[in-house]
Motif scaffolding. Structure first.
Motif, PDB file in Angstrom:
ATOM      1  N   THR A  61       0.820  -1.208   0.000  1.00  0.00           N
ATOM      2  CA  THR A  61       0.000   0.000   0.000  1.00  0.00           C
ATOM      3  C   THR A  61       0.854   1.258   0.000  1.00  0.00           C
ATOM      4  O   THR A  61       0.407   2.304   0.449  1.00  0.00           O
ATOM      5  CB  THR A  61      -0.928  -0.005   1.229  1.00  0.00           C
ATOM      6  OG1 THR A  61      -0.125  -0.126   2.395  1.00  0.00           O
ATOM      7  CG2 THR A  61      -1.921  -1.137   1.159  1.00  0.00           C
ATOM      8  N   GLY A  62       2.062   1.187  -0.514  1.00  0.00           N
ATOM      9  CA  GLY A  62       3.050   2.258  -0.539  1.00  0.00           C
ATOM     10  C   GLY A  62       2.581   3.692  -0.446  1.00  0.00           C
ATOM     11  O   GLY A  62       2.641   4.299   0.598  1.00  0.00           O
ATOM     12  N   ASP A  63       2.118   4.245  -1.539  1.00  0.00           N
ATOM     13  CA  ASP A  63       1.836   5.668  -1.639  1.00  0.00           C
ATOM     14  C   ASP A  63       0.343   5.968  -1.531  1.00  0.00           C
ATOM     15  O   ASP A  63      -0.195   6.766  -2.300  1.00  0.00           O
ATOM     16  CB  ASP A  63       2.396   6.163  -2.983  1.00  0.00           C
ATOM     17  CG  ASP A  63       2.587   7.664  -3.008  1.00  0.00           C
ATOM     18  OD1 ASP A  63       2.666   8.273  -1.931  1.00  0.00           O
ATOM     19  OD2 ASP A  63       2.645   8.211  -4.120  1.00  0.00           O
ATOM     20  N   VAL A  64      -0.334   5.322  -0.602  1.00  0.00           N
ATOM     21  CA  VAL A  64      -1.777   5.461  -0.461  1.00  0.00           C
ATOM     22  C   VAL A  64      -2.104   6.485   0.617  1.00  0.00           C
ATOM     23  O   VAL A  64      -1.526   6.458   1.702  1.00  0.00           O
ATOM     24  CB  VAL A  64      -2.426   4.102  -0.118  1.00  0.00           C
ATOM     25  CG1 VAL A  64      -3.902   4.248   0.164  1.00  0.00           C
ATOM     26  CG2 VAL A  64      -2.187   3.108  -1.241  1.00  0.00           C
ATOM     27  N   ARG A  65      -3.031   7.396   0.288  1.00  0.00           N
ATOM     28  CA  ARG A  65      -3.508   8.396   1.258  1.00  0.00           C
ATOM     29  C   ARG A  65      -4.960   8.106   1.590  1.00  0.00           C
ATOM     30  O   ARG A  65      -5.758   7.835   0.687  1.00  0.00           O
ATOM     31  CB  ARG A  65      -3.419   9.803   0.645  1.00  0.00           C
ATOM     32  CG  ARG A  65      -2.019  10.342   0.560  1.00  0.00           C
ATOM     33  CD  ARG A  65      -1.947  11.832   0.213  1.00  0.00           C
ATOM     34  NE  ARG A  65      -3.175  12.470  -0.183  1.00  0.00           N
ATOM     35  CZ  ARG A  65      -3.522  12.767  -1.440  1.00  0.00           C
ATOM     36  NH1 ARG A  65      -2.745  12.449  -2.445  1.00  0.00           N
ATOM     37  NH2 ARG A  65      -4.661  13.371  -1.703  1.00  0.00           N
ATOM     38  N   LEU A  66      -5.290   8.189   2.874  1.00  0.00           N
ATOM     39  CA  LEU A  66      -6.669   8.048   3.325  1.00  0.00           C
ATOM     40  C   LEU A  66      -7.207   9.433   3.612  1.00  0.00           C
ATOM     41  O   LEU A  66      -6.565  10.212   4.324  1.00  0.00           O
ATOM     42  CB  LEU A  66      -6.733   7.188   4.582  1.00  0.00           C
ATOM     43  CG  LEU A  66      -6.261   5.750   4.401  1.00  0.00           C
ATOM     44  CD1 LEU A  66      -6.184   5.057   5.744  1.00  0.00           C
ATOM     45  CD2 LEU A  66      -7.175   4.995   3.465  1.00  0.00           C
ATOM     46  N   GLU A  67      -8.396   9.741   3.072  1.00  0.00           N
ATOM     47  CA  GLU A  67      -8.964  11.078   3.263  1.00  0.00           C
ATOM     48  C   GLU A  67     -10.474  11.031   3.075  1.00  0.00           C
ATOM     49  O   GLU A  67     -11.003  10.081   2.494  1.00  0.00           O
ATOM     50  CB  GLU A  67      -8.326  12.061   2.285  1.00  0.00           C
ATOM     51  CG  GLU A  67      -8.510  11.686   0.832  1.00  0.00           C
ATOM     52  CD  GLU A  67      -7.641  12.515  -0.109  1.00  0.00           C
ATOM     53  OE1 GLU A  67      -6.525  12.910   0.286  1.00  0.00           O
ATOM     54  OE2 GLU A  67      -8.097  12.751  -1.233  1.00  0.00           O
ATOM     55  N   PRO A  68     -11.173  12.063   3.560  1.00  0.00           N
ATOM     56  CA  PRO A  68     -12.618  12.117   3.341  1.00  0.00           C
ATOM     57  C   PRO A  68     -12.923  12.177   1.839  1.00  0.00           C
ATOM     58  O   PRO A  68     -12.186  12.796   1.066  1.00  0.00           O
ATOM     59  CB  PRO A  68     -13.043  13.412   4.028  1.00  0.00           C
ATOM     60  CG  PRO A  68     -11.949  13.707   5.012  1.00  0.00           C
ATOM     61  CD  PRO A  68     -10.688  13.174   4.379  1.00  0.00           C
TER      62      PRO A  68
END
Length: 143
Positions: free
Chosen positions: A2-9
């Motif tokens: 999941t290297g470059d994964v961002r969690l956001e709304p």
């Protein structure tokens, strides 16, 4: 992974992709609203999502989906853990036909869910999947 994964709304612009995936994956498509969702993005592209669905006094973690080409990388787990972290109550309810998957996060099957969750199983889940059960995760109290 999941290297470059961002969690956001999620944003309103994400909703058409989420709606299409929810329907394709046969997830809960009732009352879909962008503000309920958290998304995982990789290089700006939506790769997974899930939501916290309000029912008045109770909330449900649900509609967790990972785009087909992105499966097997742990993105579903990232979404579930982030939703649990953001959950507004200690009691995290889910309805699922994959109880073993959610048991590894600490969810346990319950036979007598709150009326809102029981009604949802009859109203929504019955038309989408068979074998749906209610599960509960109780988050630890903050000290």
């Amino acid at each position: 992974m999941t290297g470059d994964v961002r969690l956001e709304p999620a944003t309103p612009a994400d909703l058409p992709v989420i709606v299409a995936c929810v329907r394709r994956f046969r997830l809960d498509d009732e009352d879909l609203a962008a503000e309920q969702f958290v998304v995982a993005r990789e290089r700006g592209r939506l790769v997974a999502f899930g939501r916290i669905k309000p029912y008045g006094r109770v909330h449900e973690l649900g509609s967790v989906g990972v785009l087909e080409a992105e499966r097997g990388r742990g993105l579903g787990e990232l979404i579930v853990r982030e939703l649990v972290r953001r959950f507004p109550t200690r009691e995290v309810y889910i309805t699922t036909d994959l109880p073993a998957y959610f048991a590894r996060f600490g969810f346990r099957r319950i036979e007598d869910p709150p009326p809102e969750i029981a009604a949802k199983i009859g109203r929504v889940c019955a038309r989408l999947r068979s074998g749906v059960v209610a599960m509960l995760l109780e988050k630890p109290r903050r000290s």
